[in-house]
Structure formats: C-alpha cells, structure tokens
Design a protein around this motif. Structure first.
Motif, PDB file in Angstrom:
ATOM      1  N   VAL A 646       0.843  -1.187   0.000  1.00  0.00           N
ATOM      2  CA  VAL A 646       0.000   0.000   0.000  1.00  0.00           C
ATOM      3  C   VAL A 646       0.883   1.243   0.000  1.00  0.00           C
ATOM      4  N   LEU A 647       0.689   2.115  -0.986  1.00  0.00           N
ATOM      5  CA  LEU A 647       1.376   3.408  -1.029  1.00  0.00           C
ATOM      6  C   LEU A 647       0.408   4.448  -0.500  1.00  0.00           C
ATOM      7  N   VAL A 648       0.746   5.054   0.631  1.00  0.00           N
ATOM      8  CA  VAL A 648      -0.214   5.916   1.319  1.00  0.00           C
ATOM      9  C   VAL A 648       0.503   7.138   1.878  1.00  0.00           C
ATOM     10  N   GLY A 649      -0.216   8.254   1.947  1.00  0.00           N
ATOM     11  CA  GLY A 649       0.336   9.452   2.550  1.00  0.00           C
ATOM     12  C   GLY A 649       0.635   9.229   4.023  1.00  0.00           C
ATOM     13  N   ASP A 650       1.669   9.897   4.529  1.00  0.00           N
ATOM     14  CA  ASP A 650       2.098   9.690   5.910  1.00  0.00           C
ATOM     15  C   ASP A 650       0.977   9.947   6.912  1.00  0.00           C
ATOM     16  N   ASP A 651       0.038  10.835   6.573  1.00  0.00           N
ATOM     17  CA  ASP A 651      -1.052  11.157   7.501  1.00  0.00           C
ATOM     18  C   ASP A 651      -1.984   9.970   7.736  1.00  0.00           C
ATOM     19  N   PHE A 652      -1.992   9.012   6.801  1.00  0.00           N
ATOM     20  CA  PHE A 652      -2.943   7.902   6.901  1.00  0.00           C
ATOM     21  C   PHE A 652      -2.275   6.579   7.260  1.00  0.00           C
ATOM     22  N   VAL A 653      -0.977   6.587   7.550  1.00  0.00           N
ATOM     23  CA  VAL A 653      -0.259   5.337   7.804  1.00  0.00           C
ATOM     24  C   VAL A 653      -0.869   4.582   8.978  1.00  0.00           C
ATOM     25  N   GLY A 654      -1.121   5.273  10.079  1.00  0.00           N
ATOM     26  CA  GLY A 654      -1.678   4.622  11.264  1.00  0.00           C
ATOM     27  C   GLY A 654      -3.022   3.989  10.998  1.00  0.00           C
ATOM     28  N   ALA A 655      -3.897   4.721  10.309  1.00  0.00           N
ATOM     29  CA  ALA A 655      -5.237   4.204  10.020  1.00  0.00           C
ATOM     30  C   ALA A 655      -5.175   2.985   9.113  1.00  0.00           C
ATOM     31  N   VAL A 656      -4.294   3.018   8.116  1.00  0.00           N
ATOM     32  CA  VAL A 656      -4.196   1.893   7.182  1.00  0.00           C
ATOM     33  C   VAL A 656      -3.634   0.658   7.877  1.00  0.00           C
ATOM     34  N   MET A 657      -2.597   0.839   8.691  1.00  0.00           N
ATOM     35  CA  MET A 657      -2.012  -0.306   9.395  1.00  0.00           C
ATOM     36  C   MET A 657      -3.011  -0.924  10.368  1.00  0.00           C
ATOM     37  N   ASP A 695     -12.688   0.345   0.183  1.00  0.00           N
ATOM     38  CA  ASP A 695     -12.457   0.769   1.563  1.00  0.00           C
ATOM     39  C   ASP A 695     -11.207   1.640   1.692  1.00  0.00           C
ATOM     40  N   LEU A 696     -10.148   1.278   0.981  1.00  0.00           N
ATOM     41  CA  LEU A 696      -8.914   2.063   1.056  1.00  0.00           C
ATOM     42  C   LEU A 696      -9.125   3.459   0.487  1.00  0.00           C
ATOM     43  N   GLY A 702      -9.063   8.832  -1.408  1.00  0.00           N
ATOM     44  CA  GLY A 702      -8.639   8.592  -2.784  1.00  0.00           C
ATOM     45  C   GLY A 702      -7.178   8.812  -3.060  1.00  0.00           C
ATOM     46  N   THR A 703      -6.349   8.960  -2.018  1.00  0.00           N
ATOM     47  CA  THR A 703      -4.935   9.291  -2.244  1.00  0.00           C
ATOM     48  C   THR A 703      -4.012   8.085  -2.167  1.00  0.00           C
ATOM     49  N   ALA A 704      -4.513   6.908  -1.772  1.00  0.00           N
ATOM     50  CA  ALA A 704      -3.656   5.727  -1.619  1.00  0.00           C
ATOM     51  C   ALA A 704      -3.842   4.769  -2.787  1.00  0.00           C
ATOM     52  N   ARG A 705      -2.825   3.984  -3.039  1.00  0.00           N
ATOM     53  CA  ARG A 705      -2.887   2.933  -4.049  1.00  0.00           C
ATOM     54  C   ARG A 705      -2.376   1.643  -3.429  1.00  0.00           C
TER      55      ARG A 705
END
Length: 732
Positions: A646-657, A695-696, A702-705
C-alpha cells in the motif's frame, strides 16, 4: 498569449483533418470529478465557434458527455475528443473523467496528448489524486498549465487558489507556478460577493472585459496598475529565470526594460519545455453570450505555448519480434505507426476506434496490420492480423465528420476495425511494428456475475469479450476452482458502468453473486484409509482393495504419491490406476468440496482378482480410500493469502495499518518514499480484501494505491473456517 489581438474565428472553429503536425495541439484536461472539465471544453468549443450555444451542436446534442450512461450518472465516465480550430491551429481537446474508477480513461488521454491542462475548482481546491497525476506528468516531462474554475462560488478566491496551486504543484520551484492574469470584479452583490467580470493581463497590462458576453480590450485606469505591480514583477522574474537567454536576468536587474514580446516568447518556450506552469482563470459563457470568461486567453495559451506533436518524445517502437526500430519523430512520410487509445461501440456504425497517429499517414480504405501484445493476463489474447481501414472521421459529440486521411500527430476515429482493441498498434501491413504499451492500473475489485436467463447466457461470452476489448483496465477471469465468471474492476462506479453497458449496449442481463475465493483442504494429521470396491452381481464383476496412508507436507508440495506395495498385492499395472483415483478425489476435495493439496499418499497394500480387477475398479478404490482416511483425520481449510503493498500518505499510515490488522493481516514492514508517502507491506487473507479497493479509497480520500499478488495458502482460523462451511451449506 492572451495579450495578442485575436478575432473570433467563427465557423473556422470546426476543426477537420490537419495538414501538418505543426498545426496540431493535443491537450488532455485533468482534474477531480466536479472541477468543471466538461463545462470548460464546451466553453472553449463555443468561443472557437464550433457550437451554436454553450455545449450544443447542430443536432442539439452536447460535444462532451453525450453517452446515455453519462447523462444518467451526471458525470464523465469515458474519454471524449472535441476538436476545435483557433488561429489556424487544430486543437484536440481530450476530456477525461475525474472519478478515480475511470483512471484508465485518464491514462489513455495522457497517452494521446502532448500537454495537460489541470482544471482546479476554486471552491474545492486540489485533491490528492490530482497531485498524483501531476507527479506522473512531471516524471515524463509533460508540459502543463492550470485553470481555476468556479470563480462564481461565494467563497472563491483566485489569489488564494493560486497560492494553493503553487504549494501543491510547485514543490521544487513555487515561482514556476504563477498567474498570467488577475481577475477583475464587478459591483458587489447584496450578499457581499463581487462577481468576476474580466481579466487584466500581467504582461500587457491590458483589461479584458467579458461582462457583455464578448471579450473587449481596453487600457487600465491609473488606479489599477499599482494593484498588479507585485504580481507582474514576480511573473516577469519567473519567466526570465527560465529563459534560455542567460543575460536577460542581469539586464532586467540592472534596470533595463524588457520588451513584452520577448517575455511572451520566453514564456511560450518555457511552457512548451515543461518548466513553467501558468495559472489562468475561466468560466462558461452565460446564456446568449458568445465567449466564456478567460476562454480566449486559454486558447491563445494552448496554440501559442503548448508544444506541437513534433516535440513529443518518440514512443519506443519494436518489430513484432521485439527488435528495436528507430523512427523519425512525427514524420507524415515515415512508416505508419498509430495506436488505438480508446474503443467504443456506436449503435449506428458499430465499433469505433479512436487512434493517435505517431508516425506516417493513415488513409481511408488502407489495409493495415493490427498488433496487440502484452495483455494476456487481462483476458486479451495476443493477435496479429491485417485489417482494412473503414471510414475515417473526426468526432464531435454524436456526429462523425468524414476525413480522407490523418497525419502524424493528429487524432481521428476509425470505423469497423473488428479485431483492434484499446492499446493495439496499427502499422503498415508490409512492415508490422509494435508500440510499447502504456501503464494501466490493475483492476482489484472482483465482480462475480452469472447470466440472468438462458438467452442471456448465450450472449454473455460475446458481450464480456467486447467489454474488455474496449476497456483494458478490466480483467475477465473464468475461475476454474470456484466456477465463477469474475469481472475485475477498479471500483464500484466502474463495475456499475460495466453492468449498464452489458445491459444497454449488448443486451445482456446479469446477476451479481457473492465472490468466492479459491479455498483448499489439507490433512493436519497422519491418517490411514482402506478403499474396498467389490461388486459381484452377475456378469463381469469389479474387485479392487487398496490401503493407503496420508500424511501432511509443507505448503507448496502439492500431491505426492508413493508406492510401497510388496509381494505384488496390487499388480503393477493397477498402481497408476490407484494414483489416478486418489488425484481425482483430491481435486474434488475430501471435506468441504475444495481441492486437497500438500499431502503424501502412500499405497501400502491391497488385493486384486485375476478376472474382476480393472483400471476403473482400482481408480474407484483409490478415491474411496482417500475419503475414508479423511473421516478419521483433522482436515484444515486453507485460504489464499495475498502479499499487499500500500502506497499511502504519511497522515494515513496509522489508520491503514490498523485496518490491515483488523483484516487478520500481518504487517511485514514500512518504507519511506519521496513526497511524504509510505509503502506498507503486509500479508492479508484474500477473503478479507475483496472490497479493499473501495475501503482504502474511502479511508484515504482517494490518495492511496495498493497492489496485491498471491503468496500462498495457509490454514484458516477455526472460527472463520466454521463460518465459511456454514455459509457453503446454506448456499447449497
């Protein structure tokens, strides 16, 4: 460029085929959904004299978003081409969808264009997906400009929006993202909002008034010039810093006046080289007006500042066998190389292929070679065929205007290429060539479908084949394990459009069913089984007895069969029959109907009859022995596990993990990447990520891939396995 005298071209705005690459501009409009791209295209067509009123052609249709699905959904879902003419230049405007599900159409537009126009709403700002597209364009050096729309919004602020654009798009050099004009505001309304009625050119220091619905040029008042002095000086310094004349900055700083014509020429060169990105403003024409605010200035930028196809970097071309081939850039007299950038179906003319000619000249009734390679994993078979070109035309809304030829650098539509698919290469039949395909996103949302009725079943295969031929971002899968037809899409909206096209365009009604992942079974413990197949009921009998032992093996071992029979208890000719029966039963499963894997089956003993034993009898006995062994053993249900990145902005790292952990995922690690992003690598059961594409996107705006690939099968937790078995029993 906005500061030059320009008359309205009237009917000349109805573009036909170009005669030289120098007189073509290919521009793709990029921006988030609702930013106003389609409205802007229609406003430019009106100003260029290509339509009789905003967005309308002679038959009353619109020049863009004319598909019935687009009307129903009130948004663009496909790439559309609107060619207009301005100042003797043919401008091919490529309007792309802004919604993330249709990024494949956007990528096709980027492939066909030589420059990009980023459309940004003054009321919505710049979203993450638009920034990502900007970075893609920057990576390949594509020239870009920015247009601010929705200036009529109550809280619209052009100056603030320009600052936001400089922050979003000018990370390396904020002074390379600067406005060419400042808005002029009319009288303040009772609600306190002052509408934008015109523009003032920072270079020419001229006023361009649109309040009457037609552009009128005048000199500014003495009190207006000081208001633009700071912005003008900054623009001049930004242009000079990108000038190829290294002495110009010293002369300017030394107080020497710089001719406006010199500044405009340097500006146009900097824009064409992709090192300076001007910001403009635009608004659609009001009812009855002939020109929308800023549309003349924008057309002047496109024709004067954007590069010609001659400046487009040559796409890598090879022979069919993969040998590199050097081609002269955009030469109408060179060997033919064209590409299908979009395929669609028209109810009247059949299949239409939108093509961009990169080399040579394409002529009506010419026989060409059609090559399609590299998309076998998406349901597209490699193909090399010769086809005769049907009618050539330039599209304009629902209309098709016939042309006799299409030169290098131009775009047009080809009718009735029955085998050509999106991404295919057209070349001379006696010199077949292949263009390197453009990057396409992977479809990661599975849509399991089945025909609604028997007549639909007869048409389903052909309808799906046409659907994936038009859209290479879809992948068609015939899953041999689950026996499901799965259409892999980019998101829910993408799936909805696919189903609608199947129904309305191809007359196929389908039902969506729950998607099933490919589960497996294995033995968790050692077990023994005895297969006895004895029938003596008159006539030729059947006799076969075999005894086996089954033991688990490490993951990835498959089915291993070992013969340890001694003394000829099972005749040598029937041992392969036992193995065949065991493997056939393993493919069917021994507990929940899923294939059995990762076991060693050892044939220990058995009995045969001199007359009644046969190949079929020992196959049956082998299958029975495996089934009996399963009744006395603990059977694990195995689920596929995917390796997810997952390539994600640093602001969303915690939520994605946290979300991945909630999906029974194991985070393997993270890695920082440029641009304030992080790559998260994890292993997640596939049953948990069926809707992860949706969901991602929701979780990260819409900023993650993400990407996924099969890793292995591993035992499913007991409570999850029990639930899956219960669901399977309920479904049956």
């Amino acid at each position: 460029m906005g500061d030059k005298a320009q008359t309205h071209p009237g009917a000349a705005g109805r573009a036909q085929a170009a005669d030289h690459p120098q007189s073509v501009r290919n521009v793709v409009l990029v921006g988030h959904s609702g930013s106003g791209k389609t409205t802007l295209v229609e406003a430019l067509a009106l100003t260029a004299g290509a339509v009789n009123r905003a967005g309308r052609v002679e038959d009353g249709g619109t020049v863009s978003d004319y598909d019935e699905i687009e009307h129903r959904q009130q948004r663009s879902v496909q790439l559309s081409l609107v060619p207009v003419e301005w100042d003797g230049i043919k401008v091919n405007l490529l309007d792309t969808p802004g919604y993330a599900d249709f990024v494949g159409e956007l990528r096709a537009g980027l492939r066909a264009a030589d420059a990009a126009l980023f459309v940004v709403s003054a009321s919505d700002g710049v979203d993450g997906s638009t920034r990502m597209v900007w970075e893609e364009c920057a990576a390949v050096g594509m020239p870009r400009a920015i247009v601010v729309t929705h200036l009529e919004a109550a809280r619209a602020d052009f100056e603030e929006m320009t600052r936001i654009c400089a922050e979003a798009f000018g990370a390396d050099d904020p002074d390379a993202v600067l406005p060419l004009y400042l808005p002029l505001h009319g009288p303040q309304a009772p609600d306190g909002h002052a509408p934008v009625t015109g523009l003032i050119g920072l270079l020419s220091q001229k006023l361009f008034d649109y309040s009457t619905g037609e552009r009128k040029e005048s000199e500014p008042g003495e009190d207006q010039l000081p208001l633009i002095e700071e912005a003008r000086n900054r623009l001049i310094e930004g242009i000079i810093s990108e000038s190829e004349d290294e002495t110009l900055m010293d002369r300017y700083l030394g107080g020497e006046p710089v001719d406006v014509r010199t500044l405009i020429d340097d500006l146009e060169r900097a824009v064409a080289r992709g090192v300076f990105f001007p910001v403009l403003a635009a608004a659609p024409a009001v009812e009855g007006a002939r020109q929308g605010l800023g549309t003349v200035e924008l057309l002047e930028l496109i024709t004067g500042g954007f590069p010609t196809p001659l400046e487009h970097e040559t796409v890598r071309v090879t022979t069919i066998d993969g040998e590199p081939r050097e081609l002269k850039p955009c030469d109408p007299d060179a060997p033919l190389v064209a590409e299908v950038v979009k395929t669609s179906s028209d109810p009247y003319v059949g299949r239409l292929s939108l093509i961009r000619v990169f080399s040579g000249t394409l002529r009506a009734d010419q026989t060409v070679h059609v090559s399609g390679h590299g998309l076998a994993d998406r349901g597209h078979e490699d193909h090399d065929v010769d086809e005769r070109i049907g009618a050539l035309s330039t599209p304009f809304g629902k209309q098709q205007r016939p042309v006799s030829h299409v030169i290098a650098g131009d775009l047009a539509c080809v009718a009735k290429l029955s085998r050509a698919e999106t991404g295919d290469t057209l070349s001379a039949k006696d010199d077949p060539l292949l263009m390197e395909p453009w990057q396409m996103p992977d479809p990661l949302l599975p849509l399991a479908i089945q025909a609604h009725s028997k007549p639909d079943e007869d048409k389903l295969s052909q309808g799906l084949a046409r659907l994936v031929a038009e859209d290479p971002t879809m992948r068609l899968e015939q899953n041999q394990d689950t026996h499901q037809v799965v259409l892999w899409c980019l998101g829910e909206a993408h799936a909805d459009v696919a189903l609608e096209r199947l129904r309305s365009r191809y007359g196929v009604q389908v039902d969506v069913v729950p998607h099933r992942v490919s589960l497996r079974e294995t033995f968790a413990t050692r077990a023994a089984g005895r297969g006895r197949h004895v029938k003596q009921s008159g006539g030729h009998g059947q006799f076969a007895i075999c005894e086996i032992e089954v033991e688990p093996l490490p993951g990835g071992s498959g089915i291993e069969f070992v013969d340890k029979v001694v003394g000829g208890a099972v005749p040598r000719q029937f041992i392969p029959s036992v193995e065949k029966g065991v493997r056939a039963q393993a493919a069917k499963g021994v507990a929940a109907g899923h294939p059995l894997i990762d076991v060693r089956v050892t044939l220990l003993d058995g009995k045969a009859h001199s007359v009644d034993s046969s190949d079929a009898a020992f196959q049956t006995a082998g299958a029975l022995a495996l089934r009996e062994a399963a009744t006395d053993a603990k059977i694990h249900l195995l689920e596929p596990v995917a390796e997810v990145s997952v390539l994600v902005g640093d602001d969303f790292v915690g939520a994605v993990m946290s979300d991945l952990s909630g999906r029974r995922g194991r985070v393997l690690g993270t890695e920082q990447t440029p641009g304030g992003r992080t790559v998260i690598r994890a292993e997640v059961p596939e049953i948990e990520i069926g809707r992860y594409a949706i969901d991602l996107r929701s979780m990260t705006h819409g900023t993650a891939r993400f990407s996924r690939r099969y890793a292995r099968h591993e035992p499913m937790p007991l409570q999850v396995a029990d639930r899956v078995r219960e669901e399977a029993r309920a479904a049956s």
